[in-house]
Design an enzyme around this catalytic site. Structure first.
Site, PDB file in Angstrom:
ATOM      1  CG  HIS A 128       6.399  -4.645   0.326  1.00 44.08           C
ATOM      2  ND1 HIS A 128       5.721  -3.899   1.258  1.00 44.08           N
ATOM      3  CD2 HIS A 128       5.756  -4.448  -0.851  1.00 44.08           C
ATOM      4  CE1 HIS A 128       4.708  -3.279   0.670  1.00 44.08           C
ATOM      5  NE2 HIS A 128       4.716  -3.598  -0.606  1.00 44.08           N
ATOM      6  CD  GLU A 183       3.076  -5.275  -3.535  1.00 44.90           C
ATOM      7  OE1 GLU A 183       2.565  -5.642  -2.466  1.00 44.90           O
ATOM      8  OE2 GLU A 183       3.266  -4.079  -3.811  1.00 44.90           O
ATOM      9  CG  HIS A 196       6.294  -0.739  -4.776  1.00 43.22           C
ATOM     10  ND1 HIS A 196       7.137  -1.521  -4.008  1.00 43.22           N
ATOM     11  CD2 HIS A 196       5.101  -0.742  -4.142  1.00 43.22           C
ATOM     12  CE1 HIS A 196       6.482  -1.980  -2.956  1.00 43.22           C
ATOM     13  NE2 HIS A 196       5.240  -1.511  -3.012  1.00 43.22           N
ATOM     14  NE  ARG A 217       3.325   5.346   5.071  1.00 40.06           N
ATOM     15  CZ  ARG A 217       2.806   5.045   6.261  1.00 40.06           C
ATOM     16  NH1 ARG A 217       3.337   5.535   7.354  1.00 40.06           N
ATOM     17  NH2 ARG A 217       1.748   4.266   6.344  1.00 40.06           N
TER      18      ARG A 217
END
Length: 326
Positions: free
Chosen positions: A106, A123, A181, A201
């Site tokens: 991200h 996150e 991740h 992605r």
């Protein structure tokens, strides 16, 4: 000045069907979602097109953004208004990985703002349940750089560069923007993140979507977003036996794990100037607020308005709390 009081707000989740989803979320919540491929439950969201609506009390049916416009700092807190204006800063999810998720990354706030006018996406994952042998991929174990990265992806060797962790209930992973991740199959987790839906992605195991087409990859977009540094440790260490444990402490959110036993009463951690999100992880707890009480059971998520004071928990259970630091 409103003539009525705010109260703990429960929202109607948005359930997302995905090719890697399963049935754990419905079982955890004790509800029939009606499908066998639910991968995400967006518990509290202000993302356009996926805004959650209040499910309880006289504000039932109002969206989160409507509440912010109507109640402002009484809902989200002074510090949140100063920092984010009328933008709600968090997105709260439950995630069921019945199959491996794609390897992804991200952007941070700067890159996301430049490209998309959005917040970035740092996150945290709290593992609620996991199958024997379940894994989390998080961070680099072998060094690479931006020049090497496209070739590594094209050769489908990216997994060889990632740190692989055993996944057990109670494990915590903080994933700052830029850290590669992936959630491995067999994990049910709670995700606290910045309010952003931007994902690059990197690799998806050559899977096909529901139309039989390869899922889109974002190799070039990810290249600029990746943090290529190798770190010593990627799993958060904390005292899992303590009744109150801080499990995330960063500029975007602070999170605590609270365990309540019979006859015990726990004050919620300091949250001056911010709302609090509470996710019921086990059992049933009661939150006392301004001479009133609200029950929170496993699988429920509540937003506690900043205007509510003297917050205490009782009952028997475990909850995850989140708020915005000053």
């Amino acid at each position: 000045m409103k003539s009525f009081k705010l109260y703990p707000l429960k929202f109607e989740p948005h359930y997302k069907s995905v090719l890697w989803g399963g049935t754990r979320i419905g079982r955890f919540k004790g509800v029939d979602i009606g499908c066998n491929d639910t991968g995400e439950s967006w518990e509290i969201s202000a993302i356009p097109g996926f805004e959650t609506k209040v499910a309880n009390g006289f504000l039932k049916g109002k969206t989160l953004n409507q509440l912010i416009h109507e109640f402002g700092k009484d809902l989200v807190g002074d510090n949140v208004i100063k920092r984010y204006g009328d933008r709600f800063p968090l997105l709260i999810k439950l995630i069921d990985a019945n199959k491996d998720l794609s390897i992804q990354v991200h952007p941070d706030d700067t890159l996301a703002r430049e490209r998309y006018g959005s917040l970035g996406k740092s996150e945290m994952w709290y593992i609620i349940n996991s199958d024997k042998g379940a894994k989390i991929l998080c961070g680099l174990k072998s060094s690479m750089n931006a020049e090497q990265y496209p070739e590594i992806v094209s050769q489908k060797n990216i997994v060889d560069y990632l740190a692989v962790h055993d996944s057990n209930p109670g494990d915590v992973f903080y994933i700052p923007a830029g850290r590669i991740h992936a959630i491995g199959s067999g994990n049910l987790l709670a995700e606290i993140q910045e309010s952003s839906d931007i994902t690059f992605r990197i690799y998806d195991y050559d899977r096909l979507d529901k139309d039989g087409k390869p899922r889109e990859l974002h190799t070039e977009q990810a290249k600029e977003a990746i943090d290529y540094k190798v770190y010593d440790n990627y799993k958060t260490r904390y005292d899992q036996e303590s009744s109150i444990s801080q499990i995330a402490n960063n500029q975007f959110f602070h999170c605590h794990l609270l365990k309540v036993s019979t006859g015990e009463q726990i004050e919620l951690p300091c949250h001056a100037g911010s709302f609090i999100i509470i996710i019921g992880l086990e059992g049933s707890v009661v939150i006392e607020h301004d001479n009133d009480k609200t029950q929170i059971v496993q699988g429920e998520t509540f937003l506690i308005p900043a205007a509510l004071k003297d917050l205490k928990l009782s009952g028997v259970g475990k909850v995850l709390t989140s708020h915005i630091p000053a």
